[in-house]
Design an enzyme around this catalytic site. Structure first.
Site, PDB file in Angstrom:
ATOM      1  N   CYS A  17      -7.947 -16.677  10.991  1.00  0.00           N
ATOM      2  CA  CYS A  17      -6.532 -16.376  11.197  1.00  0.00           C
ATOM      3  C   CYS A  17      -6.357 -15.114  12.026  1.00  0.00           C
ATOM      4  O   CYS A  17      -5.506 -15.048  12.909  1.00  0.00           O
ATOM      5  CB  CYS A  17      -5.825 -16.232   9.852  1.00  0.00           C
ATOM      6  SG  CYS A  17      -4.057 -15.850   9.980  1.00  0.00           S
TER       7      CYS A  17
ATOM      8  N   SER B 241       4.878  -8.152   7.809  1.00  0.00           N
ATOM      9  CA  SER B 241       4.594  -9.296   6.949  1.00  0.00           C
ATOM     10  C   SER B 241       5.520  -9.400   5.755  1.00  0.00           C
ATOM     11  O   SER B 241       5.529 -10.411   5.062  1.00  0.00           O
ATOM     12  CB  SER B 241       3.154  -9.201   6.442  1.00  0.00           C
ATOM     13  OG  SER B 241       3.019  -8.077   5.578  1.00  0.00           O
ATOM     14  N   GLY B 242       6.284  -8.329   5.494  1.00  0.00           N
ATOM     15  CA  GLY B 242       7.090  -8.283   4.283  1.00  0.00           C
ATOM     16  C   GLY B 242       6.381  -7.586   3.141  1.00  0.00           C
ATOM     17  O   GLY B 242       6.856  -7.583   2.011  1.00  0.00           O
TER      18      GLY B 242
ATOM     19  N   VAL C 139       4.070  -3.932   1.756  1.00  0.00           N
ATOM     20  CA  VAL C 139       4.192  -2.483   1.867  1.00  0.00           C
ATOM     21  C   VAL C 139       3.318  -1.921   2.981  1.00  0.00           C
ATOM     22  O   VAL C 139       3.703  -0.945   3.648  1.00  0.00           O
ATOM     23  CB  VAL C 139       3.861  -1.805   0.519  1.00  0.00           C
ATOM     24  CG1 VAL C 139       2.401  -2.012   0.140  1.00  0.00           C
ATOM     25  CG2 VAL C 139       4.202  -0.320   0.555  1.00  0.00           C
ATOM     26  N   ASP C 140       2.146  -2.494   3.227  1.00  0.00           N
ATOM     27  CA  ASP C 140       1.242  -1.929   4.230  1.00  0.00           C
ATOM     28  C   ASP C 140       1.824  -1.999   5.635  1.00  0.00           C
ATOM     29  O   ASP C 140       1.838  -1.003   6.370  1.00  0.00           O
ATOM     30  CB  ASP C 140      -0.108  -2.651   4.180  1.00  0.00           C
ATOM     31  CG  ASP C 140      -0.870  -2.369   2.897  1.00  0.00           C
ATOM     32  OD1 ASP C 140      -0.671  -1.293   2.311  1.00  0.00           O
ATOM     33  OD2 ASP C 140      -1.668  -3.227   2.481  1.00  0.00           O
ATOM     34  N   SER C 141       2.303  -3.167   6.034  1.00  0.00           N
ATOM     35  CA  SER C 141       2.881  -3.280   7.375  1.00  0.00           C
ATOM     36  C   SER C 141       4.163  -2.468   7.480  1.00  0.00           C
ATOM     37  O   SER C 141       4.485  -1.946   8.553  1.00  0.00           O
ATOM     38  CB  SER C 141       3.142  -4.746   7.724  1.00  0.00           C
ATOM     39  OG  SER C 141       4.083  -5.332   6.844  1.00  0.00           O
TER      40      SER C 141
ATOM     41  N   GLY D 188      -0.925  -3.675   9.556  1.00  0.00           N
ATOM     42  CA  GLY D 188      -1.185  -2.880   8.361  1.00  0.00           C
ATOM     43  C   GLY D 188      -2.598  -3.006   7.839  1.00  0.00           C
ATOM     44  O   GLY D 188      -2.846  -2.732   6.662  1.00  0.00           O
TER      45      GLY D 188
ATOM     46  N   CYS E 144      -2.272 -17.669   1.930  1.00  0.00           N
ATOM     47  CA  CYS E 144      -0.836 -17.886   1.780  1.00  0.00           C
ATOM     48  C   CYS E 144      -0.501 -19.347   1.538  1.00  0.00           C
ATOM     49  O   CYS E 144       0.321 -19.656   0.692  1.00  0.00           O
ATOM     50  CB  CYS E 144      -0.091 -17.388   3.015  1.00  0.00           C
ATOM     51  SG  CYS E 144       1.690 -17.666   2.952  1.00  0.00           S
TER      52      CYS E 144
ATOM     53  N   MET F  22       5.793 -13.219  11.537  1.00  0.00           N
ATOM     54  CA  MET F  22       5.123 -14.465  11.899  1.00  0.00           C
ATOM     55  C   MET F  22       5.211 -15.465  10.753  1.00  0.00           C
ATOM     56  O   MET F  22       4.887 -15.135   9.616  1.00  0.00           O
ATOM     57  CB  MET F  22       3.637 -14.204  12.188  1.00  0.00           C
ATOM     58  CG  MET F  22       3.370 -13.400  13.416  1.00  0.00           C
ATOM     59  SD  MET F  22       1.599 -12.930  13.528  1.00  0.00           S
ATOM     60  CE  MET F  22       1.644 -11.333  12.704  1.00  0.00           C
TER      61      MET F  22
END
Length: 403
Positions: free
Chosen positions: A130, A42-43, A45-47, A154, A226, A66
C-alpha cells in the site's frame, strides 16, 4: 470484470457519504497560491500533528484524504468517521482539504496481490505494498497535480541526504518506527517526502494535539488492515477464497484434528486451531509449523520453541535497494523478518538475478514466505525483499515431496 483469480472486482465508490466530494477540493481558507506540501490526512492523530507542525513552521500546505477501500458495509472500516475527522482537523488548522478515491487502484495494486498470495499459501504484507503503490505513488501524483513539490505523512521515519543519495532512517521512537513498512521506497519518493514526526515520540504527539485542541487528540490508533477492520479475518477472507476443510497433522503424520482452509493460517499461529486435549500428547499449546496447500494439510506441533519453526537461512525474491544498489555483493548487516522484531545479525549474498540468500547468526522463529525481509545498517534502512523460502525442516520436506 474479474481479477486474476476469477473473482469480481469491486467497483470504486461512486455514491454515499464517503464518496461524496471525491476528487473535489474544499478550500477552508483563502489565497490564490497552491500548497508547497500536501499532507496525507488519514483522520488519525499522527497525520493531524504532522500537518500542525508544518503549518506552524510557515509551510504552505493542504490536506488530502485518501479513500482506499470501497467498503461494502459488512465491517468496521470507519472510513466515514475518518473522513469527518480529517475535515474537522483541516478546519481547525485552517488549511484546504482535498479528496481522492484510490479504491480502484488499491484493488488492482494491493488487494488482488493479497488474495493471490493467500491462495498460494503464503502470508502477504499489504501495508508494504500500500505504501509503495498508493501512498507514495498515486498520492504523490495527486499532490503534484495540485502544484505541490512535496508530500508529508504521519509515519514514524526520517529522511536525510548523504553523498547525493537520500536515505531512509528509523524513527527515533523505536516503539513506533515504521521504516519496515517503507522499505520499498526509492530515491524519487524520498526526495519528495517529509516525515514531520520522525524525531518525535508518541506521548509528545498526543500532548501537542491536545494543546492545539485537535479533534483527533484522544482518538485511538488504528491497527490492522483497514478493509478488514473489526471483522473476523476468516469470515472476510472466506468471501474471496472459499473454505475447503482438511486434516491437521503433526510433522510425523498423526491426524489430530481438522481445519477449514490452510490459507487462513500462518506460521507460528496458535489461535483458531481448536485443538483440545489430544490423547498421547502433552497438555501444551499447538502452533502452526507448516502448510501443504496442494494436499490441503495443516501441520502443527507443540511448544512455541518447536524446532519445526526454526530456520537459519532464507532465500528472497528480487530485492529493492533504497539507494539504488546493494552495499556489496556480499555483506553483513541486521535484518527484520517481521515488524517490531529485534535486529538480527545476518550475512547477505546478492545473486546475479537480484535475489538474496540470507544466513542468520542465530536460528529464527517462524520466518514466513510472503512476508518482508528488511535490512538495516544501524538506523539506516537499506531496503528489502519478499521472503520466498527458508531452510525450516518441514518446509524443505514439503518442497522436496512436491518436486
Amino acid at each position: 470484470m474479474a481479477d486474476g483469480l476469477g473473482l469480481p472486482r469491486r467497483a470504486a465508490a461512486s455514491s454515499g457519504a464517503v464518496a461524496a466530494g471525491v476528487n473535489e477540493a474544499r478550500p477552508l481558507t483563502g489565497g490564490a497560491s497552491g500548497p508547497r506540501t500536501v499532507v496525507g490526512i488519514s483522520g488519525g492523530v499522527d497525520s493531524s500533528v504532522a500537518a500542525l507542525l508544518l503549518r506552524d513552521a510557515g509551510e504552505p500546505i493542504a490536506g488530502l484524504f485518501m479513500q482506499n477501500w470501497a467498503d461494502d458495509g459488512s465491517g468496521d472500516c470507519r472510513a466515514d468517521e475518518d473522513r469527518r475527522d480529517a475535515v474537522a482537523v483541516c478546519g481547525r488548522l485552517g488549511i484546504p482539504i482535498h479528496f481522492r478515491d484510490f479504491s480502484g487502484e488499491y484493488w488492482d495494486g494491493v488487494f488482488a496481490h493479497f488474495l493471490a498470495e493467500y491462495a498460494a499459501g503464503r502470508t502477504p504484507n499489504p501495508d508494504v505494498l500500500c505504501n509503495r503503490e498508493i501512498k507514495f505513488k498515486h498520492f504523490l501524483d495527486a499532490a503534484r497535480e495540485l502544484g505541490a513539490d512535496f508530500i508529508a505523512t504521519g509515519h514514524y521515519a526520517r529522511v536525510d541526504r548523504r553523498h547525493n543519495r537520500h536515505r531512509l532512517l528509523r524513527g527515533v521512537d523505536c516503539e513506533k518506527d515504521q521504516s519496515y513498512f517503507l522499505h520499498q521506497l526509492g530515491q524519487e519518493q524520498l526526495a519528495a517526502t517529509k516525515f514531520p514526526l520522525g524525531e518525535m515520540h508518541k506521548p509528545a504527539i498526543r500532548k501537542m494535539a491536545q494543546d492545539a485542541e485537535l479533534p483527533t487528540a484522544a482518538k485511538k490508533d488504528s491497527t490492522g488492515i483497514c478493509f478488514i477492520g473489526e471483522r473476523d479475518f476468516r469470515t472476510f477472507l472466506g468471501q474471496y477464497l472459499p473454505a475447503r476443510g482438511g486434516e491437521i497433522r503433526t510433522p510425523d503424520g498423526h491426524v489430530i484434528g481438522t481445519h477449514t482452509g490452510v490459507f487462513y493460517f500462518t506460521l507460528g499461529q496458535r489461535e483458531g486451531l481448536n485443538i483440545g486435549g489430544v490423547r498421547g500428547f502433552r497438555a501444551e499449546p499447538w502452533y502452526v509449523v507448516g502448510k501443504d496447500v496442494a494436499g490441503n494439510v495443516l501441520y502443527v506441533d507443540q511448544g512455541s520453541d518447536t524446532p519445526w519453526l526454526k530456520s537459519s537461512l532464507l532465500w528472497s525474491e528480487q530485492a529493492h535497494w533504497i539507494g539504488g544498489d546493494p552495499p556489496a555483493d556480499r555483506f553483513h548487516c541486521t535484518a527484520q523478518t517481521r515488524y517490531r522484531q529485534a535486529d538480527e545479525p545476518c550475512e547477505v549474498i546478492v545473486g546475479d538475478d537480484g535475489c538474496l540468500e540470507v544466513r542468520f547468526a542465530n536460528p529464527q522463529r517462524a520466518v514466513t514466505p510472503g512476508q518482508s525481509l528488511v535490512l538495516y545498517d544501524g538506523p539506516v534502512c537499506l531496503g528489502g525483499a519478499v521472503i520466498a523460502r527458508t531452510d525450516a525442516p518441514l518446509e524443505q520436506r514439503l518442497r522436496t515431496a512436491s518436486e
